[in-house]
Write a protein that holds these residues in place. Structure first.
Motif, short mmCIF file in Angstrom:
data_model
loop_
_atom_site.label_atom_id
_atom_site.label_comp_id
_atom_site.label_asym_id
_atom_site.label_seq_id
_atom_site.Cartn_x
_atom_site.Cartn_y
_atom_site.Cartn_z
N ALA A 178 -3.47 1.57 15.07
CA ALA A 178 -4.56 2.44 15.48
C ALA A 178 -4.15 3.53 15.59
O ALA A 178 -5.42 4.48 15.08
CB ALA A 178 -4.92 2.03 16.97
N ARG A 179 -3.40 4.76 16.04
CA ARG A 179 -2.42 6.08 16.06
C ARG A 179 -1.41 6.09 15.18
O ARG A 179 -0.50 6.19 15.40
CB ARG A 179 -2.41 5.86 17.42
CG ARG A 179 -3.72 5.83 18.51
CD ARG A 179 -4.63 6.71 17.90
NE ARG A 179 -4.09 8.26 18.03
CZ ARG A 179 -4.95 8.92 18.51
NH1 ARG A 179 -5.73 9.21 19.83
NH2 ARG A 179 -4.10 10.58 18.58
N PRO A 180 -2.12 6.10 13.45
CA PRO A 180 -0.46 5.72 12.82
C PRO A 180 0.22 7.34 13.06
O PRO A 180 2.02 6.97 12.51
CB PRO A 180 -0.82 5.77 11.66
CG PRO A 180 -2.52 6.30 12.15
CD PRO A 180 -2.88 5.66 13.49
N GLU A 181 0.10 8.34 13.90
CA GLU A 181 0.74 9.53 13.75
C GLU A 181 1.94 9.37 14.93
O GLU A 181 3.22 9.84 14.86
CB GLU A 181 -0.28 10.76 14.62
CG GLU A 181 -0.62 10.65 16.08
CD GLU A 181 -1.93 9.89 16.09
OE1 GLU A 181 -2.60 9.82 17.21
OE2 GLU A 181 -2.37 9.38 14.50
N LEU A 182 2.04 8.26 15.79
CA LEU A 182 2.70 7.70 16.52
C LEU A 182 3.58 7.11 15.55
O LEU A 182 4.98 6.67 16.03
CB LEU A 182 2.78 6.55 17.15
CG LEU A 182 1.65 7.24 17.99
CD1 LEU A 182 0.82 6.10 19.06
CD2 LEU A 182 1.56 8.11 19.83
N ILE A 183 3.47 6.77 14.34
CA ILE A 183 5.41 6.47 13.46
C ILE A 183 5.76 7.27 12.80
O ILE A 183 5.17 7.94 12.50
CB ILE A 183 4.12 5.01 12.55
CG1 ILE A 183 3.38 4.46 12.65
CG2 ILE A 183 4.92 4.80 11.09
CD1 ILE A 183 2.65 3.63 11.65
N ASP A 184 6.55 7.27 12.95
CA ASP A 184 8.12 8.15 12.10
C ASP A 184 7.78 8.42 11.19
O ASP A 184 7.77 9.62 10.03
CB ASP A 184 9.07 8.39 12.62
CG ASP A 184 9.65 8.04 14.17
OD1 ASP A 184 8.86 8.99 14.78
OD2 ASP A 184 10.36 7.24 14.64
N LEU B 223 9.89 -7.05 7.30
CA LEU B 223 10.45 -7.22 8.00
C LEU B 223 10.86 -6.07 8.40
O LEU B 223 10.22 -5.82 9.73
CB LEU B 223 11.62 -8.33 7.37
CG LEU B 223 12.38 -8.37 8.84
CD1 LEU B 223 11.50 -9.01 9.69
CD2 LEU B 223 13.39 -9.73 8.31
N ALA B 224 11.66 -5.56 8.11
CA ALA B 224 11.62 -3.67 8.49
C ALA B 224 10.43 -3.49 9.13
O ALA B 224 10.71 -2.88 9.50
CB ALA B 224 12.36 -3.51 6.75
N THR B 225 9.24 -3.68 8.32
CA THR B 225 8.61 -2.63 8.72
C THR B 225 7.73 -3.40 9.63
O THR B 225 6.96 -2.53 11.14
CB THR B 225 7.14 -2.74 7.71
OG1 THR B 225 7.66 -1.96 6.17
CG2 THR B 225 6.01 -1.96 7.99
N PRO C 95 6.18 9.03 7.01
CA PRO C 95 5.06 9.69 7.07
C PRO C 95 5.08 8.00 6.28
O PRO C 95 3.09 8.29 5.69
CB PRO C 95 4.41 10.87 6.39
CG PRO C 95 6.50 11.57 6.77
CD PRO C 95 7.72 10.44 7.07
N LYS C 96 4.95 7.70 5.38
CA LYS C 96 4.65 7.06 3.63
C LYS C 96 4.18 5.95 4.64
O LYS C 96 3.10 5.04 4.24
CB LYS C 96 5.45 6.66 2.70
CG LYS C 96 5.65 8.38 2.77
CD LYS C 96 6.72 7.60 1.00
CE LYS C 96 6.79 8.85 0.21
NZ LYS C 96 7.88 7.93 -1.16
N THR C 97 4.75 5.20 5.72
CA THR C 97 4.36 4.43 6.77
C THR C 97 2.92 4.64 7.82
O THR C 97 2.22 3.70 7.19
CB THR C 97 5.34 3.39 7.45
OG1 THR C 97 6.52 3.64 6.57
CG2 THR C 97 4.91 2.07 7.95
N ILE D 119 1.22 -1.07 0.33
CA ILE D 119 -0.07 -0.21 -0.16
C ILE D 119 0.50 1.71 -0.28
O ILE D 119 0.60 2.28 -0.50
CB ILE D 119 -0.81 -0.01 1.64
CG1 ILE D 119 -2.04 -0.81 1.04
CG2 ILE D 119 -2.19 1.06 1.31
CD1 ILE D 119 -3.00 -1.42 1.94
N ARG D 120 2.19 1.22 1.00
CA ARG D 120 2.63 1.55 0.86
C ARG D 120 4.06 2.74 -0.61
O ARG D 120 3.82 3.81 -0.77
CB ARG D 120 4.21 2.21 1.71
CG ARG D 120 4.88 3.19 2.06
CD ARG D 120 5.76 2.32 2.86
NE ARG D 120 6.53 1.42 3.19
CZ ARG D 120 7.32 0.50 3.83
NH1 ARG D 120 7.20 1.67 5.46
NH2 ARG D 120 7.43 -0.52 3.52
#
Length: 335
Positions: A207-213, A166-168, A215-217, A57-58
């Motif tokens: 659930a809270r993707p803003e916690l992911i560093d 795996l990296a994701t 932006p595309k992920t 998807i990314r």
């Protein structure tokens, strides 16, 4: 350090005891509640499916192949081959131009009893599309086609798509790739072994993707999670706990084989993962209900649906009540 999760009684006598571990983390991945060992090493099994869908998807498979939310949701599914599932999978084949024969998952009959009866009565045969992991496989194959990667061997750990998956997972779980051990899942994909707390931490970020560093992920995680909420029936099926929980827009949830389950609460910023050590799934509904009750979860409609779908009464084949099951754990603070 395992603890008793559920006891089952028949004729007034204790018949079965199900041991396991529960971990609850906050938005920083810190353990805030637990029962048993919150860092128990477990295989993620199908609880990893939403994360396995993120790389494709990314990279843009939704835009490239004109996919909708339904096709995205089926990529995260452990489907039962009900009519809606099969129809969505066939649209995914049509839109991507992939062939069913490219799937490495074994030809299967539908897991849903009524769907299986219908196939057999109509003289149908096993299909790879009926395998409960078919959507995950098609999502990865679509990514291979988009990137020009070989379709052959797409399930092998050394394939570039599997390396990216795996990296994701490591990124979302907050652990090093070298700390994630690999096995082989029932469908032929790599399956990941990591601490229960790491799986719970990954679900908080779903659930809270803003916690992911990255932006595309974060954008891809938000898309797959919201697609699951918009199409809860596609992710599992009629009466399945995944579908019941995902009907609540505050919850992202996905179970895996051999007793592993994960979900997250958006407003509360909590990730939950647990493992029933004997691999049973029958206790999931009772365990999830008890966790939500002990956390003081505010959506009574979701709790009502869970209690209705997963009552404590044990019935025999004729529908007679012959016993009952009850949870036996209390969530405690980390030690």
């Amino acid at each position: 350090m395992e603890t008793v999760l559920v006891n089952e009684y028949r004729g007034g006598l204790l018949e079965c005891t199900h041991f396991g571990h529960i971990c609850i983390v906050n938005g920083r991945g810190e353990v805030v509640k637990r029962a048993g060992n919150p860092h128990q090493l477990i295989f993620t099994r199908s609880a990893a499916k939403p994360i396995q869908a993120i790389p494709g998807i990314r990279a843009g498979i939704v835009e490239a192949f004109g996919l909708g939310d339904a096709e995205a949701a089926i990529m995260a599914a452990s489907h039962r081959a009900e009519a809606a599932h099969v129809g969505t999978l066939e649209r995914l084949l049509d839109k991507t131009g992939l062939k069913e024969e490219a799937l490495v998952c074994a030809p299967s009959l539908p897991l849903d009893e009524h769907a299986r009866e219908r196939v057999l009565r109509q003289g149908g045969n096993r299909r790879r599309l009926y395998h409960n992991c078919a959507g995950k496989h098609l999502g990865v194959l679509a990514y291979c086609k988009l990137k020009g990667y070989p379709l052959d061997g797409y399930n092998r750990p050394e394939h570039p798509v599997q390396k990216e998956i795996l990296a994701t997972l490591a990124e979302l779980a907050g652990c090093a790739q070298d700390d994630i051990s690999l096995g082989t899942d029932g469908c032929g994909f790599p399956v990941f072994a990591l601490p229960l707390s790491a799986l719970a931490a990954a679900y908080v970020k779903l659930a809270r993707p803003e916690l992911i560093d990255d932006p595309k992920t974060a954008k891809a995680a938000a898309f797959i999670a919201s697609a699951m909420n918009r199409h809860p029936q596609l992710v599992a099926g009629s009466g399945r706990i995944d579908s019941i929980l995902l009907a609540d827009p505050n919850i992202v949830a996905k179970g895996g084989f051999k007793g592993v389950y994960a979900f997250a609460l958006r407003k509360e910023r909590l990730g939950v993962a647990f493992k029933v050590l004997d691999g049973s799934e029958e206790e999931w509904g009772l365990i999830v209900t008890a966790i939500l009750e002990q956390l003081g979860y505010g959506n009574e409609e979701t709790l009502r649906k869970l209690r209705s779908a997963f009552p404590s009464a044990i019935k025999n084949d004729e529908g007679w009540e012959v016993g009952h099951a009850e949870t036996a754990f209390s969530l405690g603070n980390p030690v």
